[in-house]
Design a protein around this motif. Structure first.
Motif, PDB file in Angstrom:
ATOM      1  N   ASP A   1      68.954 -25.368  42.511  1.00 11.79           N
ATOM      2  CA  ASP A   1      68.217 -24.126  42.755  1.00 11.79           C
ATOM      3  C   ASP A   1      66.764 -24.451  43.101  1.00 11.79           C
ATOM      4  O   ASP A   1      65.992 -24.867  42.236  1.00 11.79           O
ATOM      5  CB  ASP A   1      68.278 -23.245  41.500  1.00 11.79           C
ATOM      6  N   PRO A   2      66.347 -24.244  44.359  1.00 15.99           N
ATOM      7  CA  PRO A   2      64.979 -24.590  44.752  1.00 15.99           C
ATOM      8  C   PRO A   2      63.918 -23.690  44.116  1.00 15.99           C
ATOM      9  O   PRO A   2      62.789 -24.124  43.884  1.00 15.99           O
ATOM     10  CB  PRO A   2      64.999 -24.426  46.273  1.00 15.99           C
ATOM     11  N   VAL A   3      64.274 -22.453  43.850  1.00 20.40           N
ATOM     12  CA  VAL A   3      63.330 -21.517  43.226  1.00 20.40           C
ATOM     13  C   VAL A   3      63.079 -21.915  41.772  1.00 20.40           C
ATOM     14  O   VAL A   3      61.929 -21.957  41.310  1.00 20.40           O
ATOM     15  CB  VAL A   3      63.854 -20.074  43.306  1.00 20.40           C
TER      16      VAL A   3
ATOM     17  N   TYR B   1      55.325 -17.681  47.681  1.00 19.55           N
ATOM     18  CA  TYR B   1      56.633 -17.813  48.319  1.00 19.55           C
ATOM     19  C   TYR B   1      57.760 -18.030  47.303  1.00 19.55           C
ATOM     20  O   TYR B   1      58.930 -17.818  47.608  1.00 19.55           O
ATOM     21  CB  TYR B   1      56.645 -18.902  49.390  1.00 19.55           C
ATOM     22  N   ILE B   2      57.424 -18.433  46.074  1.00 26.34           N
ATOM     23  CA  ILE B   2      58.467 -18.652  45.067  1.00 26.34           C
ATOM     24  C   ILE B   2      59.125 -17.325  44.693  1.00 26.34           C
ATOM     25  O   ILE B   2      60.360 -17.175  44.730  1.00 26.34           O
ATOM     26  CB  ILE B   2      57.887 -19.342  43.821  1.00 26.34           C
ATOM     27  N   THR B   3      58.320 -16.342  44.335  1.00 24.97           N
ATOM     28  CA  THR B   3      58.856 -15.024  43.979  1.00 24.97           C
ATOM     29  C   THR B   3      59.519 -14.368  45.174  1.00 24.97           C
ATOM     30  O   THR B   3      60.569 -13.718  45.042  1.00 24.97           O
ATOM     31  CB  THR B   3      57.737 -14.124  43.431  1.00 24.97           C
ATOM     32  N   LYS B   4      58.922 -14.510  46.349  1.00 20.86           N
ATOM     33  CA  LYS B   4      59.506 -13.922  47.557  1.00 20.86           C
ATOM     34  C   LYS B   4      60.891 -14.511  47.835  1.00 20.86           C
ATOM     35  O   LYS B   4      61.818 -13.792  48.229  1.00 20.86           O
ATOM     36  CB  LYS B   4      58.580 -14.151  48.750  1.00 20.86           C
ATOM     37  N   ALA B   5      61.041 -15.820  47.634  1.00 20.47           N
ATOM     38  CA  ALA B   5      62.340 -16.461  47.844  1.00 20.47           C
ATOM     39  C   ALA B   5      63.354 -15.975  46.822  1.00 20.47           C
ATOM     40  O   ALA B   5      64.531 -15.770  47.140  1.00 20.47           O
ATOM     41  CB  ALA B   5      62.192 -17.979  47.771  1.00 20.47           C
ATOM     42  N   ALA B   6      62.902 -15.781  45.593  1.00 21.07           N
ATOM     43  CA  ALA B   6      63.792 -15.259  44.553  1.00 21.07           C
ATOM     44  C   ALA B   6      64.283 -13.860  44.911  1.00 21.07           C
ATOM     45  O   ALA B   6      65.461 -13.526  44.717  1.00 21.07           O
ATOM     46  CB  ALA B   6      63.066 -15.237  43.214  1.00 21.07           C
ATOM     47  N   GLU B   7      63.394 -13.036  45.443  1.00 20.93           N
ATOM     48  CA  GLU B   7      63.759 -11.675  45.834  1.00 20.93           C
ATOM     49  C   GLU B   7      64.790 -11.656  46.952  1.00 20.93           C
ATOM     50  O   GLU B   7      65.562 -10.712  47.088  1.00 20.93           O
ATOM     51  CB  GLU B   7      62.502 -10.911  46.259  1.00 20.93           C
ATOM     52  N   LEU B   8      64.812 -12.730  47.750  1.00 24.82           N
ATOM     53  CA  LEU B   8      65.769 -12.836  48.853  1.00 24.82           C
ATOM     54  C   LEU B   8      67.068 -13.510  48.431  1.00 24.82           C
ATOM     55  O   LEU B   8      67.950 -13.747  49.254  1.00 24.82           O
ATOM     56  CB  LEU B   8      65.134 -13.614  50.009  1.00 24.82           C
TER      57      LEU B   8
ATOM     58  N   ALA C   1      67.392 -16.599  46.991  1.00 30.93           N
ATOM     59  CA  ALA C   1      67.432 -18.059  47.146  1.00 30.93           C
ATOM     60  C   ALA C   1      67.495 -18.790  45.809  1.00 30.93           C
ATOM     61  O   ALA C   1      67.696 -20.004  45.777  1.00 30.93           O
ATOM     62  CB  ALA C   1      66.217 -18.536  47.935  1.00 30.93           C
ATOM     63  N   GLY C   2      67.289 -18.075  44.688  1.00 32.77           N
ATOM     64  CA  GLY C   2      67.325 -18.701  43.375  1.00 32.77           C
ATOM     65  C   GLY C   2      66.650 -17.830  42.342  1.00 32.77           C
ATOM     66  O   GLY C   2      66.310 -16.664  42.599  1.00 32.77           O
ATOM     67  N   THR C   3      66.453 -18.387  41.158  1.00 32.79           N
ATOM     68  CA  THR C   3      65.856 -17.645  40.060  1.00 32.79           C
ATOM     69  C   THR C   3      64.582 -18.319  39.570  1.00 32.79           C
ATOM     70  O   THR C   3      64.465 -19.549  39.619  1.00 32.79           O
ATOM     71  CB  THR C   3      66.833 -17.509  38.879  1.00 32.79           C
ATOM     72  N   ILE C   4      63.641 -17.514  39.079  1.00 31.49           N
ATOM     73  CA  ILE C   4      62.387 -18.049  38.553  1.00 31.49           C
ATOM     74  C   ILE C   4      62.448 -18.232  37.036  1.00 31.49           C
ATOM     75  O   ILE C   4      61.481 -18.696  36.431  1.00 31.49           O
ATOM     76  CB  ILE C   4      61.197 -17.131  38.902  1.00 31.49           C
ATOM     77  N   HIS C   5      63.560 -17.880  36.438  1.00 32.12           N
ATOM     78  CA  HIS C   5      63.636 -17.838  34.982  1.00 32.12           C
ATOM     79  C   HIS C   5      64.144 -19.159  34.394  1.00 32.12           C
ATOM     80  O   HIS C   5      65.329 -19.485  34.472  1.00 32.12           O
ATOM     81  CB  HIS C   5      64.535 -16.685  34.534  1.00 32.12           C
TER      82      HIS C   5
END
Length: 364
Positions: free
Chosen positions: A219-221, A240-247, A249-253
């Protein structure tokens, strides 16, 4: 290995790190021996890995040796250096020409490749054909700072998979959304991070700081979210991390069991991004600047500061100024309409330092 894990190997031997992380990841067990596998390191500029700018060739060597030992023969290394440098030069100086010869695998210069248009939620983006022809993509970034995006790691490293014209477009559009969009349409099958000695401030290196860490993830995010903490950054500092998560691409958690250490991890320290780059950035008025130009200007300001010379109050830079007539100091060919500017795309570092030194003395 599952999507919610980050494997961590601590040490100073990139070759061993590559082998250990590949073995522990287990992902290769589901790959066919006949599939085409591409390794995408970070060779943004023609500088050795010891500068803190590029992926250690020994790290890729460990990955290649492991895969070839398992019977995978259709391997290649792909990269497209930043606008202002040549990939073939980076291959040679960074040690990848010799690496390719040793392991008998091709180097693919994405600056010379054809590209195709793919559709994302926020628009269409062009991606190099050679990357799309792969069955498996291994993303091998360096964890380091970045003058414009604060950090570069897994998500941003895929920017080397697009043509130069598209890279310029990303900068015109502010980098953050295009990087997120790229990761919506292009996915790596495995991410292996070289965090041995990245530069915490600049993407082109020069101030490497030892971290003695290598990582593997799917998971890149998630990976970039953890990487932020290693640089002393918050996720909000890298939009771009949160933006990618919204699309998707992965999770920030990150969870308590996200990090999986493969060894004891002696000598681990935090890179901790310094305040230097943000201090120098205060002297720059930027509109859509390309990485090569922006980084060169920051380095020039750093040199002037180290020499004890006065820094200009403001230097303008970026494609957003192209065709405009403006008063003040400008940097790069896009600022040819500026009352005083340094020509070049990008200008030579020595020329920038001389120009800013002269204008500083003149204004004084």
């Amino acid at each position: 290995m599952t999507e919610d894990k980050i494997l961590c190997w601590y040490g100073s031997d990139p070759f061993e790190a590559g082998q250990k992380l590949m073995e522990a990841s287990d992902v290769w067990k589901n790959w066919s021996k006949t599939e085409s596998i591409g390794l995408k390191p970070n060779l943004v500029v023609s500088k050795k890995a010891s500068s803190g700018a590029t992926t250690h060739p020994e790290f890729c060597a460990g990955v290649i040796a492991f895969l070839q030992g398992q019977g995978f023969e259709n391997l290649s290394i792909l990269e497209g250096s930043w606008v202002g440098d040549r990939t073939e030069r980076a291959f040679r100086i960074c040690g990848y020409t010799e690496l390719a010869q040793k392991y008998s695998l091709p180097l693919v210069d994405l600056q010379k490749d054809e590209s195709v248009t793919l559709e994302a939620t926020n628009g269409d983006y062009r991606v190099c054909q050679a990357v799309l022809n792969l069955d498996r993509l291994i993303n091998i970034p360096v964890l380091k700072g970045h003058c414009q995006t604060a950090m570069t790691c897994a998500l941003k490293n895929l920017k080397g998979c697009i043509p130069d014209s598209e890279k310029q477009r990303y900068h015109r559009e502010g980098l953050f959304q295009p990087i997120a969009d790229l990761n919506e349409i292009l996915h790596a099958d495995l991410i292996l991070v070289d965090a041995l000695e990245g530069d915490p401030d600049f993407e082109e290196g020069g101030n490497p700081q030892t971290l003695n860490l290598f990582m593997a993830a799917l998971d890149p995010v998630l990976l970039d979210s953890y990487a932020c903490s290693l640089l002393g950054l918050n996720i909000e500092d890298v939009p771009y991390i949160t933006k990618a998560a919204e699309l998707g691409a992965g999770t920030i958690h990150l969870k308590e069991d996200t990090l999986v250490p493969l060894n004891k991890g002696e000598g681990l320290s935090s890179l901790q991004r310094s305040s230097l780059s943000s201090t120098l950035a205060a002297h720059i008025h930027e509109k859509g600047a390309c990485s090569a130009c922006y980084a060169s200007l920051v380095q020039a300001l750093k040199i002037l500061q180290e020499q004890g010379k006065a820094l200009p109050e403001t230097v303008m830079i970026g494609q957003g100024f192209k065709g405009l007539t403006v008063e003040g100091l400008g940097f790069g060919q896009c600022l040819s309409g500026c009352s005083s500017f340094v020509p070049g795309c990008p200008p030579e570092l020595s020329e920038i330092v001389d120009f800013l030194s002269f204008t500083g003395n003149k204004s004084g």
